[in-house]
Design a protein around this motif. Structure first.
Motif, PDB file in Angstrom:
ATOM      1  N   LYS A   7       0.818  -1.129   0.103  1.00  0.00           N
ATOM      2  CA  LYS A   7      -0.061   0.036  -0.010  1.00  0.00           C
ATOM      3  C   LYS A   7       0.986   1.244   0.172  1.00  0.00           C
ATOM      4  O   LYS A   7       1.795   1.360   0.852  1.00  0.00           O
ATOM      5  CB  LYS A   7      -0.933  -0.079   1.232  1.00  0.00           C
ATOM      6  CG  LYS A   7      -2.123  -0.944   1.149  1.00  0.00           C
ATOM      7  CD  LYS A   7      -2.941  -0.795   2.078  1.00  0.00           C
ATOM      8  CE  LYS A   7      -4.148  -1.828   2.074  1.00  0.00           C
ATOM      9  NZ  LYS A   7      -5.125  -1.643   0.966  1.00  0.00           N
ATOM     10  N   LEU A   8       0.740   2.147  -1.024  1.00  0.00           N
ATOM     11  CA  LEU A   8       1.388   3.256  -1.094  1.00  0.00           C
ATOM     12  C   LEU A   8       0.718   4.637  -0.699  1.00  0.00           C
ATOM     13  O   LEU A   8      -0.337   4.827  -1.126  1.00  0.00           O
ATOM     14  CB  LEU A   8       2.006   3.492  -2.754  1.00  0.00           C
ATOM     15  CG  LEU A   8       2.571   4.609  -3.024  1.00  0.00           C
ATOM     16  CD1 LEU A   8       3.784   4.754  -2.481  1.00  0.00           C
ATOM     17  CD2 LEU A   8       2.670   4.785  -4.702  1.00  0.00           C
ATOM     18  N   GLY A   9       0.908   5.442   0.248  1.00  0.00           N
ATOM     19  CA  GLY A   9       0.375   6.776   0.603  1.00  0.00           C
ATOM     20  C   GLY A   9       1.339   7.782   0.653  1.00  0.00           C
ATOM     21  O   GLY A   9       2.568   7.461   0.711  1.00  0.00           O
ATOM     22  N   PHE A  10       0.660   9.055   0.940  1.00  0.00           N
ATOM     23  CA  PHE A  10       1.365  10.122   0.916  1.00  0.00           C
ATOM     24  C   PHE A  10       1.028  10.953   2.222  1.00  0.00           C
ATOM     25  O   PHE A  10      -0.169  10.930   2.269  1.00  0.00           O
ATOM     26  CB  PHE A  10       1.886  10.686  -0.314  1.00  0.00           C
ATOM     27  CG  PHE A  10       0.622  11.586  -0.983  1.00  0.00           C
ATOM     28  CD1 PHE A  10       0.408  12.960  -0.483  1.00  0.00           C
ATOM     29  CD2 PHE A  10      -0.038  10.793  -1.605  1.00  0.00           C
ATOM     30  CE1 PHE A  10      -0.842  13.706  -0.875  1.00  0.00           C
ATOM     31  CE2 PHE A  10      -1.403  11.403  -2.114  1.00  0.00           C
ATOM     32  CZ  PHE A  10      -1.621  12.794  -1.896  1.00  0.00           C
ATOM     33  N   LEU A  11       1.738  11.705   2.713  1.00  0.00           N
ATOM     34  CA  LEU A  11       1.106  12.676   3.719  1.00  0.00           C
ATOM     35  C   LEU A  11       1.423  14.324   3.244  1.00  0.00           C
ATOM     36  O   LEU A  11       2.712  14.597   2.769  1.00  0.00           O
ATOM     37  CB  LEU A  11       1.934  12.397   5.110  1.00  0.00           C
ATOM     38  CG  LEU A  11       1.826  13.337   6.319  1.00  0.00           C
ATOM     39  CD1 LEU A  11       0.266  13.440   6.847  1.00  0.00           C
ATOM     40  CD2 LEU A  11       2.689  12.747   7.431  1.00  0.00           C
ATOM     41  N   THR A  12       0.556  15.224   3.630  1.00  0.00           N
ATOM     42  CA  THR A  12       0.807  16.583   3.143  1.00  0.00           C
ATOM     43  C   THR A  12       0.404  17.522   4.440  1.00  0.00           C
ATOM     44  O   THR A  12      -0.602  17.062   5.072  1.00  0.00           O
ATOM     45  CB  THR A  12       0.079  17.054   2.137  1.00  0.00           C
ATOM     46  OG1 THR A  12       0.631  18.419   1.519  1.00  0.00           O
ATOM     47  CG2 THR A  12      -1.331  16.954   2.099  1.00  0.00           C
TER      48      THR A  12
ATOM     49  N   VAL B  55       3.226   2.309   3.552  1.00  0.00           N
ATOM     50  CA  VAL B  55       3.744   3.456   3.798  1.00  0.00           C
ATOM     51  C   VAL B  55       3.129   4.726   3.533  1.00  0.00           C
ATOM     52  O   VAL B  55       2.210   4.679   2.798  1.00  0.00           O
ATOM     53  CB  VAL B  55       5.089   3.786   2.819  1.00  0.00           C
ATOM     54  CG1 VAL B  55       6.091   2.510   2.938  1.00  0.00           C
ATOM     55  CG2 VAL B  55       4.606   3.775   1.236  1.00  0.00           C
ATOM     56  N   ALA B  56       3.155   5.822   4.075  1.00  0.00           N
ATOM     57  CA  ALA B  56       2.659   6.878   3.738  1.00  0.00           C
ATOM     58  C   ALA B  56       4.011   8.088   3.881  1.00  0.00           C
ATOM     59  O   ALA B  56       3.913   8.734   4.961  1.00  0.00           O
ATOM     60  CB  ALA B  56       1.917   7.621   4.924  1.00  0.00           C
ATOM     61  N   PHE B  57       4.498   8.097   2.890  1.00  0.00           N
ATOM     62  CA  PHE B  57       5.666   8.978   2.875  1.00  0.00           C
ATOM     63  C   PHE B  57       5.361  10.497   2.978  1.00  0.00           C
ATOM     64  O   PHE B  57       4.363  11.046   2.167  1.00  0.00           O
ATOM     65  CB  PHE B  57       6.432   8.790   1.087  1.00  0.00           C
ATOM     66  CG  PHE B  57       6.999   7.497   1.269  1.00  0.00           C
ATOM     67  CD1 PHE B  57       7.722   7.045   2.211  1.00  0.00           C
ATOM     68  CD2 PHE B  57       6.909   6.859   0.044  1.00  0.00           C
ATOM     69  CE1 PHE B  57       8.524   5.832   1.967  1.00  0.00           C
ATOM     70  CE2 PHE B  57       7.411   5.582  -0.102  1.00  0.00           C
ATOM     71  CZ  PHE B  57       8.210   5.025   0.909  1.00  0.00           C
ATOM     72  N   ALA B  58       5.983  11.404   3.763  1.00  0.00           N
ATOM     73  CA  ALA B  58       5.748  12.567   3.942  1.00  0.00           C
ATOM     74  C   ALA B  58       6.298  13.585   2.947  1.00  0.00           C
ATOM     75  O   ALA B  58       7.554  13.499   2.485  1.00  0.00           O
ATOM     76  CB  ALA B  58       6.373  12.801   5.372  1.00  0.00           C
ATOM     77  N   LEU B  59       5.482  14.413   2.547  1.00  0.00           N
ATOM     78  CA  LEU B  59       5.991  15.559   1.368  1.00  0.00           C
ATOM     79  C   LEU B  59       6.690  16.535   2.345  1.00  0.00           C
ATOM     80  O   LEU B  59       6.341  16.871   3.395  1.00  0.00           O
ATOM     81  CB  LEU B  59       4.804  16.276   0.988  1.00  0.00           C
ATOM     82  CG  LEU B  59       4.281  15.345  -0.303  1.00  0.00           C
ATOM     83  CD1 LEU B  59       2.911  15.934  -0.876  1.00  0.00           C
ATOM     84  CD2 LEU B  59       5.219  14.931  -1.331  1.00  0.00           C
ATOM     85  N   PRO B  60       7.778  17.033   2.021  1.00  0.00           N
ATOM     86  CA  PRO B  60       8.386  18.553   2.752  1.00  0.00           C
ATOM     87  C   PRO B  60       7.439  19.339   2.950  1.00  0.00           C
ATOM     88  O   PRO B  60       6.590  19.688   2.175  1.00  0.00           O
ATOM     89  CB  PRO B  60       9.619  18.619   1.729  1.00  0.00           C
ATOM     90  CG  PRO B  60       9.982  17.662   1.076  1.00  0.00           C
ATOM     91  CD  PRO B  60       8.448  16.832   0.886  1.00  0.00           C
TER      92      PRO B  60
END
Length: 357
Positions: free
Chosen positions: A22-27, A317-322
């Motif tokens: 599972k691929l996620g991102f965080l903003t 994952v929930a990769f964080a955006l800068p």
């Protein structure tokens, strides 16, 4: 590769890393205080882009009295009407700012509007700068507020449909329920706890929640970031009824540069370099440890992630955006994560049907 140090390449007991499932991102959703609409629109646009790129989840941070998203559920309600598949999460809602019963109503409402895609992440503890905000936030109960895990237990009970009152039935033309309405039956299984300590990891597991681990942990057992994080993941699963099947999402700041311009690459490396000193030793009285930001090609980042024992334990994952980049930077980073980094981590092409976890 950027000037980041070797981030704790602890050997894993597993012979091979788990393929990413599972691929996620965080903003954080930054905006201009004098003109806040464009920033909020940018956040919604980024979530829409995430869905088009095949991300499984999009998560928003929570910021009070700052120029970031202060009302994540409102933003996610809007996002739910612009998307159809992507899971929508909060990472995390600090419950010291919330009334658990009212929050349970909002969570269930957004979950229903989204078609069962909400993933609420929460945490406990006093609000930041509590002494400065308590008279505005809790003017009549400031010294009596309970910021312990009990606040999460109350929220969980309401979300699960346990009674909130001993009264129900009809009163004149009005109908009353003894539990929070609306009730969304699947929401309780999608509740997450954002923890950075061994105690919180165990507690979250005991409650049957899911667990969010990020780029910040408490240096309680050692000063080895990946080793600490690994102990949290294992403690959580050891305490959880589902054991090894209990869900953990791993979040670090990753900035792939495959399709970045020379200007962007220089900007990203400077950003990571400025934040690097805080990763060397525990910070503050709470001894918080920070992971280095990972900047480089997708292949380089994948190799470094798979060298970390904690990362090898998870498949979400929930990769964080800068925090402070431009919209075009986020487009490039998300595109490279989806098209370069995710395949390098073993992720199969995304499903076309709505996610159901």
């Amino acid at each position: 590769m950027s000037p980041n140090p070797n981030p704790n390449p602890n050997p894993s007991p597993n012979s091979n890393p788990k393929p990413l499932r599972k691929l996620g991102f965080l903003t954080i959703g930054l905006f201009d205080g004098a003109d806040p609409r464009p920033g909020h629109e940018s956040t919604l646009s980024i979530i829409e882009l995430g869905e088009r790129l095949g991300f499984d989840s999009a998560w928003v941070r929570h910021r009070h009295l700052q120029y970031g998203i202060s009302s994540p559920l409102t933003v996610l309600a809007a996002a739910s009407q612009r998307t159809s598949r992507i899971q929508l999460g909060t990472a995390v809602i600090p419950l010291g700012w919330e009334n658990p019963l009212r929050l349970a109503e909002d969570l269930a409402t957004v979950d229903i509007l989204s078609g069962g895609r909400l993933n609420p992440g929460v945490s406990v503890g006093p609000p930041m700068h509590y002494e400065r905000v308590k008279q505005a936030l809790h003017p009549d109960t400031a010294d009596a507020e309970d910021f312990s895990y009990e606040r999460v237990r109350r929220l969980l009970s309401f979300v699960r449909g346990e009674p909130a009152t001993d009264f129900s039935g009809a009163e004149g033309f009005e109908a009353y329920s003894d539990r929070v309405q609306p009730h969304s039956p699947g929401l309780a299984r999608r509740m997450w706890y954002g923890g950075g300590s061994l105690r919180s990891a165990r507690w979250a597991g005991e409650q049957g929640m899911n667990f969010l681990t990020s780029s910040v942990v408490k240096a309680e057992e050692s000063e080895d970031f990946a080793g600490i994080q690994l102990s949290h993941i294992r403690a959580f699963r050891d305490s959880h009824p589902d054991g090894e099947r209990a869900r953990v999402s791993h979040g670090l700041v990753v900035i792939p540069t495959d399709n970045a311009s020379a200007r962007q690459r220089a900007k990203y490396e400077e950003y990571a370099l400025k934040r690097l000193p805080r990763t060397a030793t525990p910070q503050g009285p709470a001894r918080m440890m920070f992971a280095p930001d990972l900047v480089g090609t997708s292949t380089e980042i994948a190799e470094r992630l798979q060298a970390q024992a904690a990362f090898r334990e998870v498949d979400e994952v929930a990769f964080a955006l800068p925090f402070s980049f431009d919209h075009d930077d986020y487009v490039q980073i998300l595109t490279d994560i989806a098209t370069g980094l995710a395949p390098a981590l073993g992720r199969q092409p995304p499903r076309t049907s709505p996610a159901s976890a």
